[in-house]
Design an enzyme around this catalytic site. Structure first.
Site, PDB file in Angstrom:
ATOM      1  N   MET A  31       0.970  -1.085  -0.300  1.00 45.51           N
ATOM      2  CA  MET A  31      -0.018  -0.171   0.174  1.00 45.51           C
ATOM      3  C   MET A  31       0.611   1.726  -0.272  1.00 45.51           C
ATOM      4  SD  MET A  31      -3.328  -1.346   2.796  1.00 45.51           S
ATOM      5  CE  MET A  31      -1.179  -2.261   3.714  1.00 45.51           C
ATOM      6  N   GLN A  68       7.190  -5.257  -4.467  1.00 50.00           N
ATOM      7  CA  GLN A  68       6.409  -5.138  -5.306  1.00 50.00           C
ATOM      8  C   GLN A  68       7.577  -3.804  -6.113  1.00 50.00           C
ATOM      9  OE1 GLN A  68       2.766  -3.123  -5.613  1.00 50.00           O
ATOM     10  NE2 GLN A  68       2.104  -5.298  -5.797  1.00 50.00           N
ATOM     11  N   CYS A  93      -2.788  -1.233 -10.087  1.00 49.99           N
ATOM     12  CA  CYS A  93      -2.708  -0.759  -9.247  1.00 49.99           C
ATOM     13  C   CYS A  93      -3.610   0.487 -10.513  1.00 49.99           C
ATOM     14  CB  CYS A  93      -1.440   0.109  -9.175  1.00 49.99           C
ATOM     15  SG  CYS A  93      -1.655   2.173  -8.421  1.00 49.99           S
ATOM     16  N   LYS A 108       0.902  -9.472  -8.688  1.00 51.44           N
ATOM     17  CA  LYS A 108      -0.501  -8.899  -8.376  1.00 51.44           C
ATOM     18  C   LYS A 108      -1.166  -8.412  -9.665  1.00 51.44           C
ATOM     19  CE  LYS A 108      -3.146  -6.876  -4.340  1.00 51.44           C
ATOM     20  NZ  LYS A 108      -3.448  -6.315  -4.505  1.00 51.44           N
ATOM     21  N   HIS A 160      -7.244  -9.306  -7.218  1.00 53.45           N
ATOM     22  CA  HIS A 160      -7.946  -8.421  -6.253  1.00 53.45           C
ATOM     23  C   HIS A 160      -9.530  -8.757  -7.240  1.00 53.45           C
ATOM     24  CE1 HIS A 160      -8.819  -4.312  -4.648  1.00 53.45           C
ATOM     25  NE2 HIS A 160      -9.645  -5.093  -5.100  1.00 53.45           N
ATOM     26  N   ASN A 168      -7.304 -11.405  -2.610  1.00 53.99           N
ATOM     27  CA  ASN A 168      -7.306  -9.978  -2.306  1.00 53.99           C
ATOM     28  C   ASN A 168      -8.878  -8.861  -2.362  1.00 53.99           C
ATOM     29  OD1 ASN A 168      -5.938  -7.173  -3.886  1.00 53.99           O
ATOM     30  ND2 ASN A 168      -6.058  -8.039  -1.117  1.00 53.99           N
ATOM     31  N   GLY A 169      -9.392  -7.961  -1.656  1.00 53.50           N
ATOM     32  CA  GLY A 169     -10.281  -7.085  -1.736  1.00 53.50           C
ATOM     33  C   GLY A 169     -10.996  -7.941  -1.501  1.00 53.50           C
ATOM     34  N   GLY A 170     -11.881  -7.198  -0.025  1.00 53.54           N
ATOM     35  CA  GLY A 170     -13.071  -6.480   0.661  1.00 53.54           C
ATOM     36  C   GLY A 170     -12.857  -7.839   1.986  1.00 53.54           C
ATOM     37  N   ARG A 178      -6.186  -2.842   3.448  1.00 60.43           N
ATOM     38  CA  ARG A 178      -6.787  -1.145   4.790  1.00 60.43           C
ATOM     39  C   ARG A 178      -6.934  -2.026   6.086  1.00 60.43           C
ATOM     40  NH1 ARG A 178     -10.899   0.853   1.530  1.00 60.43           N
ATOM     41  NH2 ARG A 178     -10.922  -1.281   0.330  1.00 60.43           N
TER      42      ARG A 178
END
Length: 342
Positions: free
Chosen positions: A23, A75, A105, A144, A176, A216-218, A240
């Site tokens: 991140m 990364q 991204c 990713k 993601h 990944n995601g949520g 996050r």
């Protein structure tokens, strides 16, 4: 060397059962050191570092880290195969356990550099980049990605993308489970608005059983991570939630995700273990806030947490601040708790 690389690949694949997402402006070396105090096994990632910054800009300071952070992955962002190969070689030589290519991204800056999520449109180029990186790197190269971008149909695009890039030698992907909209949505909106499609990602595991696939995601809790693993995913990446509520995600991870013996430690224990690191950082000319900004969420949801967060937010920037400021913040939080129960 070959046996060592195979062993390292297996170890990192095991670590990737749970990872903390790369991140920007968050997962710097201080953040990773802090996260490592809570989990010895989860895979940690750097912020994205662009290949031009390393190869043309000589920005080797971006690769600085503590060996305590291992297992830690670098990364990279870029789209030039030769430049990415050189950046991967540099990263591997600096001791990173994995080199990851960002194909997810959606920011304007990344699009202008012709890398990130926009590369979902060009799996052939991604395969060429990865093949060059694999040839140059002594450690595993991973990707990713998103499930697609803009008007692409993910159920058509994602299998083709995985097949093409896996054909170049990539065996591990983090997906993601959202599209990225390159126009019309901000990077923040791209993390929330496009609907999640966990089912499609799980279908990919059925289509590509030999690949190591992380979801990944949520995902915001360890229970959700465990559920994804039980449904057949090889790993889960949390972003996050791992940053804003690090103790909720990481303090139980070694036991619940990796089967390690349960260790009884408190959030206060973690904070106190950070004090020598803070003292050393300040002695080298650093500032308290560079470390404590990543620690603000450790007491999230706990009584008195706002007093901890407020004291650090108001005082960490001061020249006179140091580890004693952190101890003061804990004491203020405890006093607030005592008042609540009085």
């Amino acid at each position: 060397m070959t046996d060592q690389i195979i062993h390292t690949t297996a170890v990192i694949a095991r670590a990737a059962r749970l990872s903390v997402a790369p991140m920007m402006e968050w997962t710097d070396r201080h953040c990773r050191f802090f996260h490592r105090q809570m989990s010895s096994r989860a895979l940690l990632y750097t912020e994205m570092v662009t290949s031009p910054a390393l190869v043309r800009g000589g920005a080797l300071h971006l690769l600085k880290y503590s060996t305590v952070e291992h297992p830690v992955a670098l990364q990279l962002g870029g789209s030039d195969p030769a430049e990415l190969a050189e950046a991967a070689r540099i990263g591997a030589e600096h001791g990173y356990a994995e080199i990851n290519l960002n194909v997810g991204c959606p920011s304007d800056r990344v699009q202008n550099g012709a890398f990130g999520a926009i590369l979902m449109r060009d799996p052939k180029l991604v395969a060429e980049c990865c093949a060059a990186m694999i040839k140059a790197s002594a450690v595993e190269v991973t990707v990713k990605c998103r499930i697609g971008v803009d008007d692409q149909t993910p159920s058509d695009v994602l299998p083709e993308f995985l097949a093409r890039v896996a054909g170049a030698g990539v065996g591990r992907f983090t997906i993601h489970a959202r599209k990225a909209w390159l126009q019309g949505l901000s990077p923040k909106e791209n993390r929330d608005i496009p609907p999640l499609d966990y089912g499609l990602v799980q279908q990919m595991k059925g289509l590509f059983p030999a690949l190591h696939l992380s979801l990944n995601g949520g995902i915001t809790t360890l229970a959700q991570a465990q559920d994804a693993l039980e449904r057949g995913m090889d790993g889960v990446m949390i972003g996050r939630a791992a940053y804003h509520q690090p103790a909720d995600i990481l303090m139980e991870a070694d036991h619940l995700i990796y089967g390690a013996p349960k260790v009884e430690r408190t959030r206060e224990d973690i904070v106190m273990e950070m004090l020598p690191y803070i003292d050393a950082h300040i002695a080298e000319g650093g500032k308290l806030g560079q470390v404590t900004r990543h620690m603000l969420g450790i007491f999230a949801g706990q009584p008195g947490a706002r007093y901890w967060k407020r004291h650090l937010s108001e005082n960490a920037h001061k020249h006179s601040s140091g580890s004693h400021t952190v101890v003061d913040a804990i004491e203020m939080m405890h006093a607030a708790r005592d008042n609540l129960t009085a």
